[in-house]
Write an enzyme that holds these catalytic residues in place. Structure first.
Site, short mmCIF file in Angstrom:
data_model
loop_
_atom_site.label_atom_id
_atom_site.label_comp_id
_atom_site.label_asym_id
_atom_site.label_seq_id
_atom_site.Cartn_x
_atom_site.Cartn_y
_atom_site.Cartn_z
N PHE A 49 16.78 10.13 -30.31
CA PHE A 49 17.37 9.37 -29.45
C PHE A 49 16.66 8.89 -28.14
CE2 PHE A 49 20.46 11.13 -32.37
CZ PHE A 49 21.28 10.19 -32.46
N CYS A 97 31.43 5.80 -33.11
CA CYS A 97 31.49 7.20 -32.35
C CYS A 97 31.07 7.03 -30.77
CB CYS A 97 30.57 7.98 -33.36
SG CYS A 97 31.38 8.39 -34.87
#
Length: 433
Positions: free
Chosen positions: A248, A259
């Site tokens: 990430f 999400c």
């Protein structure tokens, strides 16, 4: 083998139901949408997820997986019932739990005394207690409610189910918790037992932290551009630190999907309701919101005006290996391009196969078709087909090879000595035109 029911055949419910059946359980998936159940029963899954279709075919052929619209048929003999319905965001950011309460209302008359209700849906802390109260009042008996949040990544959900980092079981009843652990006994992931409200918070906190990493690296990308540094190398250097990790830390045009935006907003709403100041949490969404606009500014800085220019937008889904368009940054990019007068054509390896138009723009059948005669190409999703597309092919197809890479798909060295203009995120611009 246990008899299980899964309520809801959306992304989480369908993946959970099929994977549980492949673990040897007998699973009945139930949904109120009759057309969807008919479609699934014919073998046509309403979503794309690598490996899921094959598991579905194997389990239905073995008789361990079935589908119904009847709450009674799904629940009456089930030892455990998984609730996996959507909890979409309201305008104020709070989670809309109406589908959850409706599902509980529908199945309550058929819940047996020892049936365990397992909440898979992402819900605010404390929701389990409200569900238990609703069930206790309706059934006239004490029903055990367990929080068991999912951690499935779209595009790798089947692998995540079988080889997840953890299985979180939130319960105040040791028997119910042990039974849920037994359901997952064939899976190698470590099990974390906790209370239900903590389990609910683990899910929200995990997604908010991952969203924070993305927003952070995007802010660093802006600084890298100002300083002439390369964010991909900066991120690689950061990721070597075990305390940080490499995941990430990919700069780009922002996160999307069902999400991160929803869960970050819901967590922020909960904090506001408790009158707790959470400035870091507040900034995560704001940084992400600005990313598409900042990227479009690169295009405007290059052209001045894009009125009447053909723009090929490559990749429409919010991430590769999924057909999910929800909250995809590509939509913001397209809206901004069209608002500036560009003629946009889109291409996506999955979406282009099934549709001719989306979001009021035409879709090309191939990447080459989208690029032919284009004045600029905008990469929004790092599909393998796009990553593997040779940069030297852009000049031969486009009117002028202006490439704006919102996912840093190519190494800058791949552009060297080519007649292209290559602008990415957090890295120096290469101008070979």
């Amino acid at each position: 083998m246990n008899k299980l029911a899964v309520i809801g055949t959306g992304y989480v419910g369908l993946v959970t139901g099929i994977c549980l059946a492949s673990c040897g359980h007998h699973v009945t998936c139930m949904d109120v949408d009759e057309s969807k159940i008919d479609q699934i029963s014919r073998g046509d899954l309403p979503l794309f997820e690598p490996g899921l279709q094959e598991l579905h075919e194997t389990c239905t052929a073995a008789g361990s997986l079935s589908y119904t619209t009847s709450p009674e048929e799904a629940v009456q003999d089930a030892e455990a019932v998984f609730i996996a319905v959507g909890t979409p965001p309201r305008k104020d950011g709070s989670a809309d739990l109406s589908y959850l309460y409706a599902a509980v209302h529908d199945i309550a008359p058929f819940i047996q005394r020892n049936t365990v209700l397992i909440i898979k849906s992402t819900v605010p802390a404390g929701t389990h207690a409200d569900i238990k109260d609703q069930l206790d009042r309706t059934t006239g008996q004490s029903v055990q409610v367990v929080s068991n949040p999912e951690f499935l990544r779209e595009g790798s959900a089947v692998n995540d189910f079988f080889y997840g980092d953890r299985i979180v079981i939130g319960s105040t009843d040791s028997r119910a918790a042990a039974f849920v652990e037994h359901i997952y006994e064939s899976l190698p992931g470590p099990v974390l037992h906790t209370d239900p409200q903590t389990a609910e918070m683990i899910k929200y906190s995990s997604n908010a932290f991952l969203a924070a990493k993305i927003s952070f690296i995007n802010e660093m990308a802006s600084l890298c551009e100002a300083e002439g540094a390369d964010i991909t190398i900066v991120a690689a250097g950061m990721g070597m630190d075990k305390r940080i990790g490499e995941s990430f830390l990919r700069a780009g045009i922002g996160y999307g999907g069902s999400c991160f935006p929803k869960d970050t907003a819901a967590l922020l709403y909960s904090a506001q309701q408790k009158k707790l100041p959470v400035p870091l949490l507040s900034s995560i969404h704001e940084v992400n919101r600005k990313q598409p606009g900042a990227f479009i500014q690169k295009i405007l800085d290059r052209f001045g005006s894009i009125e009447g220019k053909k723009a090929a937008v490559l990749g429409l889904t919010f991430k590769p290996n999924t057909d999910d368009l929800r909250q995809s940054p590509s939509r913001d990019v397209i809206n901004l391009l069209t608002s500036e007068g560009a003629m946009v054509i889109g291409y996506d390896p999955l979406i282009s196969k099934s549709r001719k138009r989306i979001w009021q723009i035409p879709l090309a059948e191939t990447m080459e078709e989208a690029l032919t005669g284009a004045d600029l190409a905008v990469i929004c999703t790092e599909w393998k087909e796009i990553v593997d597309f040779p940069p030297d092919r852009y000049p031969s197809l486009m009117k002028e090879a202006n490439i704006f890479d919102g996912r840093n798909c190519y190494a800058i060295k791949q552009a060297l000595h080519l007649p292209i203009y290559y602008s990415s995120v957090g890295r120096p611009v290469y101008n070979g035109l």
